[in-house]
Design a protein around this motif. Structure first.
Motif, PDB file in Angstrom:
ATOM      1  N   LYS A   1       9.399  15.354 -56.211  1.00  0.00           N
ATOM      2  CA  LYS A   1      10.352  14.638 -55.357  1.00  0.00           C
ATOM      3  C   LYS A   1       9.608  13.874 -54.262  1.00  0.00           C
ATOM      4  O   LYS A   1       9.942  12.736 -53.955  1.00  0.00           O
ATOM      5  N   ASN A   2       8.606  14.476 -53.675  1.00  0.00           N
ATOM      6  CA  ASN A   2       7.805  13.813 -52.657  1.00  0.00           C
ATOM      7  C   ASN A   2       6.945  12.708 -53.267  1.00  0.00           C
ATOM      8  O   ASN A   2       6.707  11.682 -52.641  1.00  0.00           O
ATOM      9  N   HIS A   3       6.482  12.935 -54.480  1.00  0.00           N
ATOM     10  CA  HIS A   3       5.646  11.945 -55.162  1.00  0.00           C
ATOM     11  C   HIS A   3       6.424  10.661 -55.434  1.00  0.00           C
ATOM     12  O   HIS A   3       5.855   9.572 -55.400  1.00  0.00           O
ATOM     13  N   LEU A   4       7.708  10.773 -55.678  1.00  0.00           N
ATOM     14  CA  LEU A   4       8.515   9.602 -56.008  1.00  0.00           C
ATOM     15  C   LEU A   4       8.449   8.551 -54.902  1.00  0.00           C
ATOM     16  O   LEU A   4       8.261   7.365 -55.178  1.00  0.00           O
ATOM     17  N   GLY A   5       8.574   8.961 -53.651  1.00  0.00           N
ATOM     18  CA  GLY A   5       8.491   8.017 -52.534  1.00  0.00           C
ATOM     19  C   GLY A   5       7.138   7.347 -52.449  1.00  0.00           C
ATOM     20  O   GLY A   5       7.038   6.134 -52.243  1.00  0.00           O
ATOM     21  N   ILE A   6       6.094   8.134 -52.619  1.00  0.00           N
ATOM     22  CA  ILE A   6       4.734   7.603 -52.588  1.00  0.00           C
ATOM     23  C   ILE A   6       4.530   6.614 -53.734  1.00  0.00           C
ATOM     24  O   ILE A   6       3.941   5.552 -53.564  1.00  0.00           O
ATOM     25  N   HIS A   7       5.052   6.974 -54.906  1.00  0.00           N
ATOM     26  CA  HIS A   7       4.893   6.115 -56.081  1.00  0.00           C
ATOM     27  C   HIS A   7       5.628   4.783 -55.893  1.00  0.00           C
ATOM     28  O   HIS A   7       5.113   3.735 -56.295  1.00  0.00           O
ATOM     29  N   ILE A   8       6.808   4.819 -55.301  1.00  0.00           N
ATOM     30  CA  ILE A   8       7.562   3.575 -55.070  1.00  0.00           C
ATOM     31  C   ILE A   8       6.788   2.653 -54.132  1.00  0.00           C
ATOM     32  O   ILE A   8       6.631   1.457 -54.406  1.00  0.00           O
ATOM     33  N   ILE A   9       6.269   3.197 -53.045  1.00  0.00           N
ATOM     34  CA  ILE A   9       5.483   2.389 -52.098  1.00  0.00           C
ATOM     35  C   ILE A   9       4.238   1.839 -52.786  1.00  0.00           C
ATOM     36  O   ILE A   9       3.912   0.659 -52.655  1.00  0.00           O
ATOM     37  N   SER A  10       3.556   2.692 -53.544  1.00  0.00           N
ATOM     38  CA  SER A  10       2.354   2.269 -54.261  1.00  0.00           C
ATOM     39  C   SER A  10       2.673   1.153 -55.255  1.00  0.00           C
ATOM     40  O   SER A  10       1.931   0.177 -55.355  1.00  0.00           O
ATOM     41  N   SER A  11       3.772   1.280 -55.964  1.00  0.00           N
ATOM     42  CA  SER A  11       4.158   0.264 -56.951  1.00  0.00           C
ATOM     43  C   SER A  11       4.478  -1.067 -56.292  1.00  0.00           C
ATOM     44  O   SER A  11       4.101  -2.129 -56.794  1.00  0.00           O
ATOM     45  N   ILE A  12       5.177  -1.029 -55.166  1.00  0.00           N
ATOM     46  CA  ILE A  12       5.491  -2.261 -54.440  1.00  0.00           C
ATOM     47  C   ILE A  12       4.214  -2.950 -53.979  1.00  0.00           C
ATOM     48  O   ILE A  12       4.056  -4.172 -54.113  1.00  0.00           O
ATOM     49  N   LEU A  13       3.267  -2.172 -53.458  1.00  0.00           N
ATOM     50  CA  LEU A  13       1.988  -2.741 -53.025  1.00  0.00           C
ATOM     51  C   LEU A  13       1.212  -3.310 -54.211  1.00  0.00           C
ATOM     52  O   LEU A  13       0.632  -4.395 -54.118  1.00  0.00           O
ATOM     53  N   ASP A  14       1.204  -2.595 -55.338  1.00  0.00           N
ATOM     54  CA  ASP A  14       0.499  -3.078 -56.533  1.00  0.00           C
ATOM     55  C   ASP A  14       1.094  -4.388 -57.041  1.00  0.00           C
ATOM     56  O   ASP A  14       0.368  -5.327 -57.368  1.00  0.00           O
ATOM     57  N   ILE A  15       2.417  -4.459 -57.102  1.00  0.00           N
ATOM     58  CA  ILE A  15       3.079  -5.681 -57.565  1.00  0.00           C
ATOM     59  C   ILE A  15       2.789  -6.837 -56.613  1.00  0.00           C
ATOM     60  O   ILE A  15       2.520  -7.964 -57.051  1.00  0.00           O
ATOM     61  N   SER A  16       2.802  -6.548 -55.320  1.00  0.00           N
ATOM     62  CA  SER A  16       2.478  -7.590 -54.332  1.00  0.00           C
ATOM     63  C   SER A  16       1.057  -8.086 -54.520  1.00  0.00           C
ATOM     64  O   SER A  16       0.796  -9.293 -54.455  1.00  0.00           O
ATOM     65  N   TRP A  17       0.131  -7.180 -54.740  1.00  0.00           N
ATOM     66  CA  TRP A  17      -1.274  -7.537 -54.931  1.00  0.00           C
ATOM     67  C   TRP A  17      -1.458  -8.382 -56.183  1.00  0.00           C
ATOM     68  O   TRP A  17      -2.151  -9.407 -56.173  1.00  0.00           O
ATOM     69  N   ILE A  18      -0.836  -7.962 -57.280  1.00  0.00           N
ATOM     70  CA  ILE A  18      -0.919  -8.721 -58.528  1.00  0.00           C
ATOM     71  C   ILE A  18      -0.383 -10.136 -58.313  1.00  0.00           C
ATOM     72  O   ILE A  18      -0.980 -11.120 -58.760  1.00  0.00           O
ATOM     73  N   THR A  19       0.746 -10.241 -57.607  1.00  0.00           N
ATOM     74  CA  THR A  19       1.351 -11.551 -57.346  1.00  0.00           C
ATOM     75  C   THR A  19       0.442 -12.417 -56.479  1.00  0.00           C
ATOM     76  O   THR A  19       0.285 -13.621 -56.743  1.00  0.00           O
ATOM     77  N   MET A  20      -0.160 -11.814 -55.460  1.00  0.00           N
ATOM     78  CA  MET A  20      -1.069 -12.578 -54.587  1.00  0.00           C
ATOM     79  C   MET A  20      -2.258 -13.120 -55.377  1.00  0.00           C
ATOM     80  O   MET A  20      -2.629 -14.289 -55.236  1.00  0.00           O
ATOM     81  N   VAL A  21      -2.848 -12.279 -56.207  1.00  0.00           N
ATOM     82  CA  VAL A  21      -4.008 -12.699 -57.007  1.00  0.00           C
ATOM     83  C   VAL A  21      -3.586 -13.783 -57.995  1.00  0.00           C
ATOM     84  O   VAL A  21      -4.265 -14.809 -58.134  1.00  0.00           O
ATOM     85  N   ARG A  22      -2.456 -13.590 -58.661  1.00  0.00           N
ATOM     86  CA  ARG A  22      -1.973 -14.576 -59.635  1.00  0.00           C
ATOM     87  C   ARG A  22      -1.739 -15.932 -58.979  1.00  0.00           C
ATOM     88  O   ARG A  22      -2.180 -16.966 -59.486  1.00  0.00           O
ATOM     89  N   ASN A  23      -1.073 -15.927 -57.845  1.00  0.00           N
ATOM     90  CA  ASN A  23      -0.792 -17.193 -57.148  1.00  0.00           C
ATOM     91  C   ASN A  23      -2.074 -17.887 -56.713  1.00  0.00           C
ATOM     92  O   ASN A  23      -2.186 -19.116 -56.807  1.00  0.00           O
ATOM     93  N   ARG A  24      -3.039 -17.138 -56.248  1.00  0.00           N
ATOM     94  CA  ARG A  24      -4.294 -17.740 -55.798  1.00  0.00           C
ATOM     95  C   ARG A  24      -5.108 -18.272 -56.969  1.00  0.00           C
ATOM     96  O   ARG A  24      -5.723 -19.326 -56.870  1.00  0.00           O
ATOM     97  N   ILE A  25      -5.092 -17.564 -58.090  1.00  0.00           N
ATOM     98  CA  ILE A  25      -5.799 -18.071 -59.274  1.00  0.00           C
ATOM     99  C   ILE A  25      -5.149 -19.368 -59.736  1.00  0.00           C
ATOM    100  O   ILE A  25      -5.843 -20.332 -60.078  1.00  0.00           O
ATOM    101  N   ASN A  26      -3.820 -19.412 -59.753  1.00  0.00           N
ATOM    102  CA  ASN A  26      -3.132 -20.658 -60.129  1.00  0.00           C
ATOM    103  C   ASN A  26      -3.504 -21.793 -59.190  1.00  0.00           C
ATOM    104  O   ASN A  26      -3.715 -22.920 -59.621  1.00  0.00           O
ATOM    105  N   THR A  27      -3.587 -21.511 -57.903  1.00  0.00           N
ATOM    106  CA  THR A  27      -3.944 -22.541 -56.928  1.00  0.00           C
ATOM    107  C   THR A  27      -5.386 -22.993 -57.110  1.00  0.00           C
ATOM    108  O   THR A  27      -5.679 -24.188 -57.094  1.00  0.00           O
TER     109      THR A  27
END
Length: 115
Positions: free
Chosen positions: A53-79
């Protein structure tokens, strides 16, 4: 995935002004590591349900950060490559969300072969 995103981010930060903040990278790696460790700990201690139950919150935050990071890298590579939607070198957001760094590396390799 984390190592490859780190590698891409360092290369982006060395070669362009469109940097990805080192503090963001550090926090994302920290949450990803903490999420992984807490998952392993939860699997080892299956009888203690509160850990998952405690891991779920940590995992959600981690996933949001990972998706943000992937998006940042993708956008910069496109640029950096000058790719626009529909171009051969453009990183499609849907395919990037499924294949992450494997797809990014494929497009980078295509870009290098073009040169």
């Amino acid at each position: 995935m984390i190592y490859k995103l780190y590698y891409f981010s360092k290369k982006i930060n060395q070669n362009t002004e469109l940097t990805i903040p080192n503090s963001f990278i550090a926090v994302t790696i920290l949450f990803s590591t903490f999420s992984f460790v807490s998952l392993i700990y939860g699997l080892v201690n299956l009888d203690e349900s509160f850990i998952f139950k405690n891991h779920l919150g940590i995992h959600i935050i981690s996933s949001i950060l990972d998706i943000s990071w992937i998006t940042m890298v993708r956008n910069r590579i496109n640029t950096i490559t000058g790719a626009n939607k529909g171009d051969r070198l453009w990183l499609n957001p849907f395919i990037t969300s499924i294949f992450h760094v494997i797809y990014m590396q494929h497009k980078i390799n295509q870009s290098l072969m073009k040169s």
